[in-house]
Write an enzyme that holds these catalytic residues in place. Sequence first.
Site, PDB file in Angstrom:
ATOM      1  N   SER A 149     -19.123 -69.615  62.785  1.00  0.00           N
ATOM      2  CA  SER A 149     -18.893 -68.174  62.702  1.00  0.00           C
ATOM      3  C   SER A 149     -17.784 -67.840  63.684  1.00  0.00           C
ATOM      4  O   SER A 149     -17.685 -68.481  64.743  1.00  0.00           O
ATOM      5  CB  SER A 149     -20.166 -67.414  63.077  1.00  0.00           C
ATOM      6  OG  SER A 149     -19.890 -66.073  63.419  1.00  0.00           O
ATOM      7  N   TYR A 163     -28.186 -67.015  66.530  1.00  0.00           N
ATOM      8  CA  TYR A 163     -27.325 -67.483  65.438  1.00  0.00           C
ATOM      9  C   TYR A 163     -25.993 -67.981  65.984  1.00  0.00           C
ATOM     10  O   TYR A 163     -25.530 -69.078  65.635  1.00  0.00           O
ATOM     11  CB  TYR A 163     -27.111 -66.333  64.452  1.00  0.00           C
ATOM     12  CG  TYR A 163     -26.192 -66.650  63.305  1.00  0.00           C
ATOM     13  CD1 TYR A 163     -26.654 -67.328  62.183  1.00  0.00           C
ATOM     14  CD2 TYR A 163     -24.861 -66.238  63.326  1.00  0.00           C
ATOM     15  CE1 TYR A 163     -25.810 -67.603  61.122  1.00  0.00           C
ATOM     16  CE2 TYR A 163     -24.010 -66.506  62.272  1.00  0.00           C
ATOM     17  CZ  TYR A 163     -24.489 -67.192  61.167  1.00  0.00           C
ATOM     18  OH  TYR A 163     -23.651 -67.461  60.115  1.00  0.00           O
ATOM     19  N   ALA A 165     -25.245 -68.899  69.071  1.00  0.00           N
ATOM     20  CA  ALA A 165     -25.444 -70.107  69.874  1.00  0.00           C
ATOM     21  C   ALA A 165     -25.505 -71.343  68.986  1.00  0.00           C
ATOM     22  O   ALA A 165     -24.901 -72.385  69.295  1.00  0.00           O
ATOM     23  CB  ALA A 165     -26.717 -69.978  70.705  1.00  0.00           C
ATOM     24  N   SER A 166     -26.217 -71.232  67.877  1.00  0.00           N
ATOM     25  CA  SER A 166     -26.315 -72.374  66.963  1.00  0.00           C
ATOM     26  C   SER A 166     -24.967 -72.700  66.343  1.00  0.00           C
ATOM     27  O   SER A 166     -24.624 -73.872  66.155  1.00  0.00           O
ATOM     28  CB  SER A 166     -27.356 -72.089  65.874  1.00  0.00           C
ATOM     29  OG  SER A 166     -26.922 -71.095  64.959  1.00  0.00           O
ATOM     30  N   LYS A 167     -24.175 -71.677  66.040  1.00  0.00           N
ATOM     31  CA  LYS A 167     -22.886 -71.904  65.397  1.00  0.00           C
ATOM     32  C   LYS A 167     -21.854 -72.481  66.367  1.00  0.00           C
ATOM     33  O   LYS A 167     -20.952 -73.202  65.966  1.00  0.00           O
ATOM     34  CB  LYS A 167     -22.393 -70.594  64.778  1.00  0.00           C
ATOM     35  CG  LYS A 167     -23.179 -70.174  63.538  1.00  0.00           C
ATOM     36  CD  LYS A 167     -23.091 -71.241  62.461  1.00  0.00           C
ATOM     37  CE  LYS A 167     -23.706 -70.796  61.158  1.00  0.00           C
ATOM     38  NZ  LYS A 167     -23.528 -71.800  60.085  1.00  0.00           N
ATOM     39  N   ILE A 196     -17.032 -61.349  56.220  1.00  0.00           N
ATOM     40  CA  ILE A 196     -16.968 -61.643  54.790  1.00  0.00           C
ATOM     41  C   ILE A 196     -18.037 -60.829  54.071  1.00  0.00           C
ATOM     42  O   ILE A 196     -19.161 -60.664  54.566  1.00  0.00           O
ATOM     43  CB  ILE A 196     -17.180 -63.149  54.526  1.00  0.00           C
ATOM     44  CG1 ILE A 196     -16.276 -64.001  55.436  1.00  0.00           C
ATOM     45  CG2 ILE A 196     -16.920 -63.466  53.054  1.00  0.00           C
ATOM     46  CD1 ILE A 196     -14.797 -63.740  55.302  1.00  0.00           C
TER      47      ILE A 196
END
Length: 257
Positions: A149, A163, A165-167, A196
Site C-alpha cells: 500500500s 494493515y 504495518a503488514s504491508k 484506487i
Amino acid sequence: MTAQDWSLGAGLQDQAVLVTGAASGIGRATAQVMAALGARVAALDVQETVREVVAELEGPGRHLPVVFDLADSGSMPAMVADIEERLGSLWALAHVAAHLRRKELGDVTEEDWDAQLDVNLKGSFFLNKAVGEAMIATGRGGRIINFTSGAWLTGPVHGSHIYVASKGGVVSMTRGFARAYGPHDILVNCVSPGQIDTPMQHVDNLPEIVAAGIEQCPLGRMGQPEELARVVTFLASEHASFVSGATINVSGALTMY
C-alpha cells in the site's frame, strides 16, 4: 517481431497464472485482463462469489475458481499442487488479496493484529514460498507480484495501523524473495497502489478521507482497478524480464519515491 511479441501480455498466452483477491476490485480486474490475453487463470478468493467471476472470464472452460482462506498457510502447498494438476505449472502469481480492519489505535486488539497479519504478511510469505518452490521444481522461471500500500511509506490514516504495518512487511519480504529466487529466474516484485476505487477503499472509510485523497492527487481522481491490472500484467509478461525486487508506485503521483 509479431504483434503478439509486443502485446501487453507477451509470453502469457496459455500460461497458468494464480490471481488472489479475484472476487472484486484489482484482483478481479487482473483476472479479466489476463484471461483476455490468453492465460489460464486460477482465480482465488475467500468469497464464493469468485465462481461467478470465473464463469464470466473470456475463454470459458480454461479457468479455475479457488475458494481458499489465505490465513490457512499450512494448506498452501497442497492448494498450489492442485491448481498445477488442473491448469498446468504456474508461470505467475498475482497476489492482490488482503484483509483490512479499520480501528483507531487505542481500540486495536491482539485478535485484530493476528487477523490482518495472518493474511497479509504470514499468508503472503507462505504463498510466495509455495508458489516459488513449485516454480523452482519446473525449472523454467516465473513471476511473483505482491501488493503493498502507498501508506507503507507515508504511514496509516483512519484506522489502518495494523494493515499498513503488514504491508510494510510485504515490501521487505518481496525483496528477500527476489534475492532468493533470482538464481532460478523467478522475478519477484511489489505493486504499491495509491487511492484506487475498490470496495476496500470505501468500506468503513470516511467520505472526507476519500475526498481528501482525490484532492491531494495531482491527477485529481482515484485510480481504477483496470489501471493496476495492466501494471500487474506487464510485470507478469516477458517485457519485465529484468525487473525484480522493485516496488512499483502506481498512485497518480499521490506518493512519490
